[in-house]
Enzyme design. Structure first.
Site, mmCIF file in Angstrom:
data_model
loop_
_atom_site.group_PDB
_atom_site.id
_atom_site.type_symbol
_atom_site.label_atom_id
_atom_site.label_comp_id
_atom_site.label_asym_id
_atom_site.label_seq_id
_atom_site.Cartn_x
_atom_site.Cartn_y
_atom_site.Cartn_z
ATOM 1 N N PHE A 366 0.809 -1.217 0.000
ATOM 2 C CA PHE A 366 0.000 0.000 0.000
ATOM 3 C C PHE A 366 0.849 1.277 0.000
ATOM 4 O O PHE A 366 0.871 2.006 -0.981
ATOM 5 C CB PHE A 366 -0.965 -0.021 1.195
ATOM 6 C CG PHE A 366 -2.061 -1.024 1.032
ATOM 7 C CD1 PHE A 366 -3.276 -0.670 0.472
ATOM 8 C CD2 PHE A 366 -1.883 -2.338 1.423
ATOM 9 C CE1 PHE A 366 -4.288 -1.599 0.298
ATOM 10 C CE2 PHE A 366 -2.891 -3.289 1.255
ATOM 11 C CZ PHE A 366 -4.096 -2.913 0.699
ATOM 12 N N GLU A 367 1.550 1.538 1.093
ATOM 13 C CA GLU A 367 2.268 2.813 1.198
ATOM 14 C C GLU A 367 3.671 2.530 1.722
ATOM 15 O O GLU A 367 3.886 2.385 2.920
ATOM 16 C CB GLU A 367 1.514 3.771 2.130
ATOM 17 C CG GLU A 367 1.982 5.197 1.986
ATOM 18 C CD GLU A 367 1.048 6.159 2.705
ATOM 19 O OE1 GLU A 367 0.561 7.103 2.057
ATOM 20 O OE2 GLU A 367 0.798 5.969 3.911
ATOM 21 N N GLN A 368 4.592 2.470 0.813
ATOM 22 C CA GLN A 368 5.940 1.992 1.089
ATOM 23 C C GLN A 368 6.932 3.058 0.639
ATOM 24 O O GLN A 368 6.907 3.495 -0.504
ATOM 25 C CB GLN A 368 6.147 0.706 0.303
ATOM 26 C CG GLN A 368 7.365 -0.097 0.632
ATOM 27 C CD GLN A 368 7.370 -1.395 -0.161
ATOM 28 O OE1 GLN A 368 6.523 -1.625 -1.007
ATOM 29 N NE2 GLN A 368 8.319 -2.246 0.099
#
Length: 530
Positions: A366-368
């Site tokens: 998702f949010e890396q």
């Protein structure tokens, strides 16, 4: 000479487009953002990255896409005074369904702002748009069959259920009859259709045999666009199966006629290292072809693409060069990140360097906060320098060699209880589906200040180094670099990207602690392996 690959490192599924004397190749980017890489050349020898058009949320948002999903097989064309780009954003890899919405976007200039997309359909992936001589436009894509054994049109693989054709226009979308025009050869796994027209025939190029060592470029033709299509006398124009040369896994490409009258065909390829394993993933090559009896053949004969071929001009191929980046200002063009269009949440570009904002883990979909460049050579050295002040082991930042959540090595500045700020190694050695993370070295205490990090990769081996000051020291054991390849972990049929090397930060506390990276250097070659 032209040297294959012409686009080294992860650059698969090449769609080639000629506009006058300018040549463009669009390649797949899968979960890496922005979507689609487009390179330009005027000589077919040297290519430069000129655009990544899917660069905003209205065009592409891949948060939650599994590894090796996202942008599959774009098709680039030019008609009506503008470029047309067809692309798929695959949302699912495993199981019976694929969930593969297809879109079209346009732009009058390659480096301009591409239009908000038209949604076309989701019946399969690898679509293309054919502009016929009468101005009509035809949408072509493979049909995905989720029903199981015994239900498909090709006995070699039920899920790849033939090639669909339907008329399309910007005003009406898909309209008129839809027909399954081609079921493929006995090789099966028929995908990546491209139509073109020549000498009264419609030609249909497809990719077959999967993305591994049995991959092939197949060709069929018909007098009418609706068919029936007859197979090439040899079934395939290119296939490296059973050969032992340096160019392997050839398939999935597109034909182009040059402005000087010669004929070429792009293809994806792999450069296996002893093992075999392909750390550079699937790359882009090109071969000269010729017409015989209204069929395409490799000009030099056979079906095996060469690693070098005569250049159409006197231009020499540029030799591999080291790249040194201070990371001040805008992000260097060779770097990409994963999945998200919201870059302000994962990194900041400033005059002091690149600040990665710690978000989710290195294994997130998702949010890396992971910014990296492609591995383009079997052996290389990469270095960076990071300033980071963690207060818990849940915060980390450093240097990583990365393929996906199952396949990576990383040297991380973190905080270890009883030690304080320390350096450690995390490895995920391709152990799908368990996703075990190993720690192959004891933590090393660090003093305050910037930490320099280095990785040296030589074929199947890699070694991390670090320095505070001018003295470099090895960190941990020699690691298995072959894991970070198409063949690592689940293997080539579930691994569609390639190895990257880059910078990463995470903060599992939710406090978004930032790590400041001041430089990133990449040297190709084996001179640095001792």
């Amino acid at each position: 000479m032209i040297k294959n690959p012409i686009l080294p490192g992860f650059n698969p599924d090449p769609s080639i487009c000629r506009v006058g004397e300018d040549y463009y190749i669009a390649t797949s980017t899968f979960e890496w953002y922005p979507g689609v890489q487009i390179h330009h050349s005027r000589d077919l020898v040297n290519w430069d990255l000129v655009a990544r058009p899917l660069n905003r949320a209205s065009l592409l948002d891949m948060r939650g896409n599994p590894d090796s999903c996202g942008i599959w097989a774009p098709c680039l064309s030019y008609a009506d005074g503008k470029f047309w780009l067809v692309y798929t954003d695959v949302k699912r890899l495993d199981g019976a369904f694929k969930d593969a919405p297809n879109y079209i976007t346009t732009c009058e200039t390659m480096d301009g702002e591409w239009s908000d997309p038209w949604f076309v359909n989701a019946s399969g992936f690898d679509p293309s748009l054919f502009h016929d001589e009468d101005g009509r436009k035809w949408f072509v894509n493979m049909q995905w069959n989720h029903r199981g054994a015994g239900t498909g049109v090709n006995a070699s693989h039920d899920a790849f259920d033939g090639i669909l054709l339907q008329e399309w226009s910007p005003a009406q979308g898909l309209f008129g009859p839809v027909k399954n025009i081609y079921s493929g050869t006995t090789r099966g796994l028929t995908e990546a259709p491209h139509l073109f027209r020549r000498n009264g025939y419609y030609y249909l190029t497809t990719a077959e045999g999967g993305t591994g060592y049995a991959h092939a470029v197949s060709l069929a033709r018909a007098r009418d666009i609706w068919g029936p299509y007859e197979d090439h006398p040899d079934l395939h124009v290119m296939c490296a199966e059973g050969s032992d040369g340096p160019v392997q896994r050839t398939g999935h490409g597109q034909y182009v006629e040059t402005h000087w009258g010669a004929h070429y065909h792009t293809f994806l390829m792999g450069r296996p290292q002893p093992g075999p394993f392909c750390p550079m993933g699937r790359e882009t090559g090109i071969e000269e072809v010729e017409w015989r009896d209204d069929w395409l053949y490799l000009k030099h004969g056979g079906m095996i693409a060469r690693d070098t071929l005569p250049s159409p001009t006197k231009v020499a191929a540029r030799p591999p060069a080291s790249v040194h980046r201070t990371l001040r200002g805008s992000l260097p063009p060779e770097f990409q990140w994963l999945r998200t269009p919201q870059t302000d949440r994962i990194f900041r570009e400033n005059d002091n360097g690149l600040s990665l904002i710690g978000r989710e883990s290195i294994g997130s979909w998702f949010e890396q906060s992971l910014v990296a460049r492609r591995q383009e050579h079997a052996s290389y050295k990469a270095e960076t320098a990071v300033s980071f002040s963690p207060t818990t082991y849940q915060q980390g930042a450093g240097l990583t060699t990365y393929y996906n959540r199952h396949k990576f090595h990383a040297v991380i500045v973190t905080f270890e209880p009883g030690i304080g700020r320390a350096l450690t190694i995390m490895s995920c050695p391709g152990d799908w589906p368990d996703e075990r993370v190993d720690f192959p070295a004891n933590p090393v205490p660090l003093t305050e200040g910037e930490v320099k990090l280095r990785v040296i990769v030589d074929g199947a081996k890699q070694q991390f180094w670090y320095a505070q000051g001018h003295s470099w020291k090895k960190l941990g054991p020699v690691l298995d670099a072959s894991v970070i390849s198409d063949e690592g972990g689940r293997g080539e049929h579930a691994s569609f990207t390639g190895a990257f090397v880059g910078m990463v930060a995470y903060d599992l506390t939710g406090q978004a602690l930032e790590a400041q990276f001041s430089q990133f250097d990449y040297w190709p070659g084996r001179a640095f392996t001792t």
